[in-house]
Design a protein around this motif. Structure first.
Motif, PDB file in Angstrom:
ATOM      1  N   ARG A  44       0.827  -1.212   0.000  1.00 17.11           N
ATOM      2  CA  ARG A  44       0.000   0.000   0.000  1.00 17.11           C
ATOM      3  C   ARG A  44       0.860   1.259   0.000  1.00 17.11           C
ATOM      4  O   ARG A  44       0.460   2.296  -0.546  1.00 17.11           O
ATOM      5  N   HIS A  45       2.030   1.166   0.613  1.00 17.91           N
ATOM      6  CA  HIS A  45       2.929   2.317   0.603  1.00 17.91           C
ATOM      7  C   HIS A  45       3.500   2.548  -0.796  1.00 17.91           C
ATOM      8  O   HIS A  45       3.795   3.689  -1.171  1.00 17.91           O
ATOM      9  N   VAL A  46       3.663   1.482  -1.559  1.00 22.25           N
ATOM     10  CA  VAL A  46       4.100   1.623  -2.950  1.00 22.25           C
ATOM     11  C   VAL A  46       3.046   2.404  -3.723  1.00 22.25           C
ATOM     12  O   VAL A  46       3.357   3.361  -4.442  1.00 22.25           O
ATOM     13  N   THR A  47       1.795   1.997  -3.589  1.00 16.62           N
ATOM     14  CA  THR A  47       0.696   2.675  -4.283  1.00 16.62           C
ATOM     15  C   THR A  47       0.603   4.138  -3.860  1.00 16.62           C
ATOM     16  O   THR A  47       0.453   5.033  -4.697  1.00 16.62           O
ATOM     17  N   ALA A  48       0.703   4.395  -2.554  1.00 17.77           N
ATOM     18  CA  ALA A  48       0.615   5.767  -2.053  1.00 17.77           C
ATOM     19  C   ALA A  48       1.749   6.627  -2.602  1.00 17.77           C
ATOM     20  O   ALA A  48       1.539   7.795  -2.984  1.00 17.77           O
ATOM     21  N   ALA A  49       2.966   6.064  -2.663  1.00 17.81           N
ATOM     22  CA  ALA A  49       4.111   6.811  -3.178  1.00 17.81           C
ATOM     23  C   ALA A  49       3.927   7.145  -4.654  1.00 17.81           C
ATOM     24  O   ALA A  49       4.244   8.254  -5.103  1.00 17.81           O
ATOM     25  N   LEU A  50       3.394   6.193  -5.419  1.00 17.54           N
ATOM     26  CA  LEU A  50       3.173   6.426  -6.844  1.00 17.54           C
ATOM     27  C   LEU A  50       2.098   7.486  -7.075  1.00 17.54           C
ATOM     28  O   LEU A  50       2.225   8.336  -7.960  1.00 17.54           O
ATOM     29  N   VAL A  51       1.038   7.445  -6.292  1.00 19.85           N
ATOM     30  CA  VAL A  51      -0.017   8.455  -6.400  1.00 19.85           C
ATOM     31  C   VAL A  51       0.552   9.834  -6.063  1.00 19.85           C
ATOM     32  O   VAL A  51       0.265  10.835  -6.748  1.00 19.85           O
TER      33      VAL A  51
ATOM     34  N   ALA B 131       9.121  10.151  -3.402  1.00 15.92           N
ATOM     35  CA  ALA B 131       8.089   9.201  -3.837  1.00 15.92           C
ATOM     36  C   ALA B 131       8.679   8.124  -4.740  1.00 15.92           C
ATOM     37  O   ALA B 131       8.366   6.935  -4.605  1.00 15.92           O
ATOM     38  N   ALA B 132       9.552   8.535  -5.666  1.00 13.43           N
ATOM     39  CA  ALA B 132      10.161   7.568  -6.583  1.00 13.43           C
ATOM     40  C   ALA B 132      11.048   6.570  -5.842  1.00 13.43           C
ATOM     41  O   ALA B 132      11.026   5.363  -6.112  1.00 13.43           O
ATOM     42  N   ILE B 133      11.824   7.063  -4.882  1.00 16.34           N
ATOM     43  CA  ILE B 133      12.734   6.189  -4.142  1.00 16.34           C
ATOM     44  C   ILE B 133      11.955   5.220  -3.252  1.00 16.34           C
ATOM     45  O   ILE B 133      12.263   4.019  -3.193  1.00 16.34           O
ATOM     46  N   VAL B 134      10.938   5.716  -2.560  1.00 18.57           N
ATOM     47  CA  VAL B 134      10.130   4.841  -1.701  1.00 18.57           C
ATOM     48  C   VAL B 134       9.437   3.768  -2.531  1.00 18.57           C
ATOM     49  O   VAL B 134       9.440   2.579  -2.170  1.00 18.57           O
ATOM     50  N   ALA B 135       8.845   4.158  -3.655  1.00 18.74           N
ATOM     51  CA  ALA B 135       8.161   3.195  -4.516  1.00 18.74           C
ATOM     52  C   ALA B 135       9.126   2.118  -5.012  1.00 18.74           C
ATOM     53  O   ALA B 135       8.792   0.930  -5.026  1.00 18.74           O
ATOM     54  N   ALA B 136      10.326   2.528  -5.410  1.00 14.53           N
ATOM     55  CA  ALA B 136      11.303   1.574  -5.927  1.00 14.53           C
ATOM     56  C   ALA B 136      11.810   0.639  -4.842  1.00 14.53           C
ATOM     57  O   ALA B 136      11.889  -0.587  -5.036  1.00 14.53           O
ATOM     58  N   MET B 137      12.133   1.192  -3.666  1.00 11.53           N
ATOM     59  CA  MET B 137      12.706   0.372  -2.603  1.00 11.53           C
ATOM     60  C   MET B 137      11.695  -0.621  -2.028  1.00 11.53           C
ATOM     61  O   MET B 137      11.989  -1.810  -1.866  1.00 11.53           O
ATOM     62  N   VAL B 138      10.496  -0.111  -1.728  1.00 14.19           N
ATOM     63  CA  VAL B 138       9.485  -0.987  -1.142  1.00 14.19           C
ATOM     64  C   VAL B 138       8.972  -1.959  -2.199  1.00 14.19           C
ATOM     65  O   VAL B 138       8.769  -3.152  -1.930  1.00 14.19           O
ATOM     66  N   GLY B 139       8.784  -1.481  -3.423  1.00  6.21           N
ATOM     67  CA  GLY B 139       8.298  -2.342  -4.491  1.00  6.21           C
ATOM     68  C   GLY B 139       9.253  -3.461  -4.825  1.00  6.21           C
ATOM     69  O   GLY B 139       8.825  -4.579  -5.149  1.00  6.21           O
ATOM     70  N   ARG B 140      10.557  -3.191  -4.756  1.00  2.76           N
ATOM     71  CA  ARG B 140      11.541  -4.230  -5.082  1.00  2.76           C
ATOM     72  C   ARG B 140      11.432  -5.430  -4.149  1.00  2.76           C
ATOM     73  O   ARG B 140      11.656  -6.573  -4.548  1.00  2.76           O
TER      74      ARG B 140
ATOM     75  N   GLY C  71       3.762   1.782 -13.179  1.00  2.00           N
ATOM     76  CA  GLY C  71       4.051   1.231 -11.857  1.00  2.00           C
ATOM     77  C   GLY C  71       2.811   1.127 -10.997  1.00  2.00           C
ATOM     78  O   GLY C  71       2.606   0.129 -10.287  1.00  2.00           O
ATOM     79  N   LEU C  72       1.947   2.159 -11.067  1.00  2.00           N
ATOM     80  CA  LEU C  72       0.710   2.137 -10.287  1.00  2.00           C
ATOM     81  C   LEU C  72      -0.212   1.018 -10.740  1.00  2.00           C
ATOM     82  O   LEU C  72      -0.795   0.303  -9.909  1.00  2.00           O
ATOM     83  N   ALA C  73      -0.342   0.835 -12.051  1.00  2.00           N
ATOM     84  CA  ALA C  73      -1.208  -0.223 -12.572  1.00  2.00           C
ATOM     85  C   ALA C  73      -0.706  -1.596 -12.133  1.00  2.00           C
ATOM     86  O   ALA C  73      -1.482  -2.447 -11.678  1.00  2.00           O
ATOM     87  N   PHE C  74       0.595  -1.820 -12.260  1.00  2.00           N
ATOM     88  CA  PHE C  74       1.167  -3.113 -11.878  1.00  2.00           C
ATOM     89  C   PHE C  74       1.093  -3.326 -10.367  1.00  2.00           C
ATOM     90  O   PHE C  74       0.802  -4.424  -9.894  1.00  2.00           O
ATOM     91  N   ALA C  75       1.385  -2.267  -9.599  1.00  2.00           N
ATOM     92  CA  ALA C  75       1.399  -2.398  -8.139  1.00  2.00           C
ATOM     93  C   ALA C  75       0.012  -2.707  -7.603  1.00  2.00           C
ATOM     94  O   ALA C  75      -0.153  -3.541  -6.710  1.00  2.00           O
TER      95      ALA C  75
END
Length: 292
Positions: free
Chosen positions: A165-172, A213-222, A273-277
């Motif tokens: 959910r944090h990935v989605t929030a970061a992307l938004v 936002a980009a860094i959080v999405a990448a780190m948590v998403g990975r 990224g949002l669609a996939f996440a």
């Protein structure tokens, strides 16, 4: 490991336990970001020049406590907050290095940030005593590097609480920040004169938000997601850096097109990224724990 209540290590550990290393790191990150924004305000208003090449003091009277005018106040307040940010950086580095339960990767990031701090201080002095565009650029990018190091360390230290959910929030958040970045950029004006200090400070606030936002999405998403879902997330930070680079140069009309192209690519990356996440999240794709 046991601690004697009368030893210095015991007192140091007790202080960190009460306050919490993750909270110390988060507070340090906030101070670093605030220092950057105040530096932008000082630069945009030409306040560093109000000090007439004086550093570290300006024209603030006894003990440098009473700025003579508003421009001096901007520069004085920037230096004042930067001092506390420096203390926080040093404290975070000492805590990360001495506490046995802090991951070595986190400690390495924080210590590197501390090592870069005196370099940043020296560059800050040069922006007052010399004030060339190359020095200003180095001063800015060193600050962004320190911010990035502490942001990555902060994400790692809070890793156990971060989910898909944090990935989605970061992307938004990134999707909201991108158009705001364009609106606040010199591209929307007719030249440098319309690119006011207020617009510059607001744009750089959006800049740090976008990078974060980009860094959080990448780190948590990975860690939380897998497969092709991760590809746009990992691509987001370097593309956002391109947005930042060209955004700083967009006062030059020749660089407006590269800036807008970087923004468009970043927008597509965030949307993919949002669609996939969201798809992975609904399929239970974030079951694995994120760990340092």
């Amino acid at each position: 490991m046991s601690y004697d209540n009368h030893t210095p290590d015991s007192r140091f550990r007790s202080l960190i336990d009460r306050f919490g290393f993750p909270h110390l790191l988060t507070a340090t990150l906030a101070l670093v970001a605030t220092t950057i924004l105040l530096g932008i305000a000082a630069k945009a208003t030409g306040s560093g020049l109000a000090c007439e090449a004086n550093w570290p003091q300006c024209d603030a009277g006894p003990f440098n406590l009473f700025p003579a005018n508003l421009p001096s106040f901007y520069e004085w307040f920037h230096r004042f907050v930067a001092m506390f940010a420096g203390f926080a950086i040093i404290g975070s580095a000492i805590a990360a290095w001495r506490l046995p339960d802090i991951d070595r990767k986190i400690a390495g990031l924080v210590v590197l940030g501390m090592v870069l701090t005196p370099v940043q201080v020296a560059l800050g002095r040069e922006t007052v005593t010399t004030y060339t565009m190359n020095i200003l650029s180095l001063h800015f990018w060193t600050a962004v590097l320190i911010f990035t190091l502490f942001l990555v360390a902060t994400v790692l230290v809070w890793a156990h609480r971060l989910t898909g959910r944090h990935v989605t929030a970061a992307l938004v958040l990134g999707l909201v920040a991108l158009p705001a970045h364009v609106v606040l950029s010199p591209v929307v004006g007719s030249g440098i004169s319309s690119y006011s200090p207020t617009m510059q400070m607001a744009q750089y606030g959006v800049t740090l938000t976008l990078l974060g936002a980009a860094i959080v999405a990448a780190m948590v998403g990975r860690r939380r997601l897998s497969g092709r879902t991760v590809v746009p997330l990992l691509a987001a930070p370097p593309i956002v850096v391109a947005v930042l680079f060209f955004g700083r140069q967009a006062v030059n009309p020749a660089l407006e097109v590269p800036y807008l192209v970087a923004v468009a690519v970043s927008l597509v990356t965030f949307l993919a990224g949002l669609a996939f996440a969201r798809g992975a999240d609904s399929a239970g794709g974030d079951a694995d724990a994120l760990s340092p």
